[in-house]
Motif scaffolding. Structure first.
Motif, short mmCIF file in Angstrom:
data_model
loop_
_atom_site.label_atom_id
_atom_site.label_comp_id
_atom_site.label_asym_id
_atom_site.label_seq_id
_atom_site.Cartn_x
_atom_site.Cartn_y
_atom_site.Cartn_z
N ALA A 111 -53.10 -92.45 -5.68
CA ALA A 111 -54.46 -92.31 -5.14
C ALA A 111 -55.07 -90.98 -5.55
CB ALA A 111 -54.42 -92.43 -3.62
N SER A 112 -54.28 -89.92 -5.54
CA SER A 112 -54.81 -88.59 -5.91
C SER A 112 -55.23 -88.55 -7.37
CB SER A 112 -53.77 -87.51 -5.61
OG SER A 112 -52.67 -87.56 -6.51
N ILE A 113 -54.54 -89.32 -8.20
CA ILE A 113 -54.91 -89.40 -9.62
C ILE A 113 -56.22 -90.15 -9.78
CG2 ILE A 113 -54.28 -90.46 -11.83
CD1 ILE A 113 -51.34 -89.86 -11.12
N TYR A 114 -56.33 -91.30 -9.16
CA TYR A 114 -57.49 -92.16 -9.39
C TYR A 114 -58.76 -91.66 -8.71
CZ TYR A 114 -55.62 -95.72 -12.42
OH TYR A 114 -55.13 -96.37 -13.53
N THR A 115 -58.63 -90.82 -7.70
CA THR A 115 -59.83 -90.24 -7.09
C THR A 115 -60.24 -88.94 -7.78
OG1 THR A 115 -58.47 -89.09 -5.45
CG2 THR A 115 -59.37 -91.26 -4.83
N GLY A 116 -59.44 -88.50 -8.76
CA GLY A 116 -59.78 -87.29 -9.49
C GLY A 116 -59.31 -86.01 -8.82
N GLU A 117 -58.55 -86.13 -7.73
CA GLU A 117 -58.03 -84.95 -7.05
C GLU A 117 -57.03 -84.20 -7.92
OE1 GLU A 117 -55.27 -83.89 -3.13
OE2 GLU A 117 -56.28 -85.84 -3.24
N VAL A 118 -56.19 -84.95 -8.64
CA VAL A 118 -55.25 -84.37 -9.59
C VAL A 118 -55.61 -84.87 -10.98
CG1 VAL A 118 -52.83 -84.19 -10.28
CG2 VAL A 118 -53.42 -84.30 -7.85
N THR A 119 -55.72 -83.96 -11.94
CA THR A 119 -56.22 -84.33 -13.27
C THR A 119 -55.26 -83.97 -14.41
OG1 THR A 119 -57.40 -82.22 -13.47
CG2 THR A 119 -58.62 -84.10 -12.53
N ASP A 120 -54.11 -83.38 -14.09
CA ASP A 120 -53.18 -82.98 -15.15
C ASP A 120 -51.77 -83.46 -14.82
OD1 ASP A 120 -51.35 -81.05 -16.79
OD2 ASP A 120 -53.37 -80.71 -17.59
N TRP A 121 -51.08 -83.96 -15.85
CA TRP A 121 -49.74 -84.51 -15.65
C TRP A 121 -48.71 -83.46 -15.26
CZ3 TRP A 121 -48.94 -89.22 -14.51
CH2 TRP A 121 -49.75 -90.25 -15.05
N SER A 122 -48.99 -82.20 -15.50
CA SER A 122 -48.04 -81.16 -15.14
C SER A 122 -47.79 -81.11 -13.63
CB SER A 122 -48.54 -79.79 -15.62
OG SER A 122 -49.81 -79.49 -15.04
N GLU A 123 -48.73 -81.64 -12.84
CA GLU A 123 -48.56 -81.68 -11.39
C GLU A 123 -47.42 -82.60 -10.97
OE1 GLU A 123 -50.24 -80.15 -8.89
OE2 GLU A 123 -51.41 -78.96 -10.31
N PHE A 124 -46.97 -83.45 -11.89
CA PHE A 124 -45.92 -84.42 -11.56
C PHE A 124 -44.67 -84.20 -12.42
CE2 PHE A 124 -50.05 -86.53 -10.86
CZ PHE A 124 -50.01 -86.57 -9.48
N GLY A 125 -44.53 -82.99 -12.97
CA GLY A 125 -43.31 -82.65 -13.68
C GLY A 125 -43.30 -83.01 -15.15
#
Length: 298
Positions: free
Chosen positions: A143-157
């Protein structure tokens, strides 16, 4: 002489009538254990069955239609892949026999004269580009990805890189199911909005940093993408049926409540929603529900 001729003709006619009666008896006799209905069921059924709607149901409706036409050579089953919303509109206005929706019907659609019958269940697979090292996301992270809250893959390792959200068009049953389950209705920020399951898969395959969602039945065996686990659970027939895989939705036949189907369409409907079709539905990558609690709930 005249009496002899008349007598001879009478005997010929009598013999002909006897022969005719004997011939009729032979032609209408049934094999042991058969009934007239069983003997003629495959030859008498004719006509067409028009289906319209969900592109996610292409594999399912394809195998069902192919087998039904093989069993009933005088019946034509057609499929128009327009999307769930368009399929529901088509059955509502009478331009098809059966609407195909990869989501549950809404209350207003049922109140508007449609009946929902669940044919199968399907997991909505979350897919990323094959170069991505991410293998699992939670519903909250998705959900955080698709709402634009998180925009970079580095947030998920994973290695740093911009996330490209790929999604379906408005009216898509897959999009409706995805957004309702992830709580992202009317809030998704998309890099690409595409109108078919195949287009989403291809976009994720060819776009670095891409993430998308597609029917489980469509992603199996695809190269260049990775199917993620969601909360540690992989999408499969077992996890969809037992409910442990969170992102799933029904495959639905929508029909007009107050209007009978044609004989051909009714026969197809009855067979496709019976246990006789379960193995075919399973071969198409979906989870059959006939004979299960899911079918009873429908």
């Amino acid at each position: 002489m005249k009496k002899f001729t008349c007598l001879g003709l009478s005997m010929v006619l009598a013999l002909g009538l006897l022969a005719g009666c004997g011939g009729n008896d032979a032609s209408t006799s049934e094999p042991a254990g058969s009934t007239p209905d069983a003997a003629t069921s495959t030859t008498e059924l004719s006509g067409s069955v028009a289906t319209d709607g969900s592109t996610s149901m292409e594999s399912v409706i394809g195998v069902l239609g192919e087998q039904f036409m093989a069993d009933h050579p005088d019946v034509s089953v057609t499929y128009n892949p327009t999307g769930s919303g368009a399929g529901i509109e088509a059955v509502t206005n009478g331009s098809c026999d059966i609407g195909l929706a990869s989501r549950a019907l809404k209350d207003e659609e049922k109140e508007g004269g449609l009946t929902e019958t669940i044919v199968a269940l399907d997991g909505i697979a979350i897919i990323v580009n094959g170069e991505n090292s991410v293998t699992d996301l939670s519903l909250e992270q998705i959900a955080s990805i698709y709402t634009g809250e998180v925009t970079d893959w580095s947030e998920f390792g994973s290695e740093a890189g911009t996330i490209a959200n790929i999604g379906r068009e408005s009216g898509s049953g897959t999009r409706d199911g995805f957004e309702s389950i992830t709580g992202t209705e009317d809030a998704c920020v998309l890099a690409q909005e595409l109108n078919s399951t195949g287009a989403v898969i291809e976009a994720v395959r060819t776009t670095p940093g891409a993430i998308g969602y597609a029917s489980l039945s469509a992603v199996e065996g695809q190269e260049g993408i990775t199917v993620l686990t969601v909360g540690g659970v992989a999408p499969s027939e077992e996890t969809v049926l037992d409910g442990t895989y969170a992102i799933q939705r029904p495959f639905v036949f929508a029909t007009r409540t107050d209007e009978a189907l044609s004989d051909a369409a009714q026969a197809f409907f009855d067979w496709a929603t019976s246990e006789d079709a379960n193995s075919l539905i399973e071969s198409a990558g979906a989870v059959p529900v006939a004979g299960t609690d899911a079918a009873s709930a429908a």
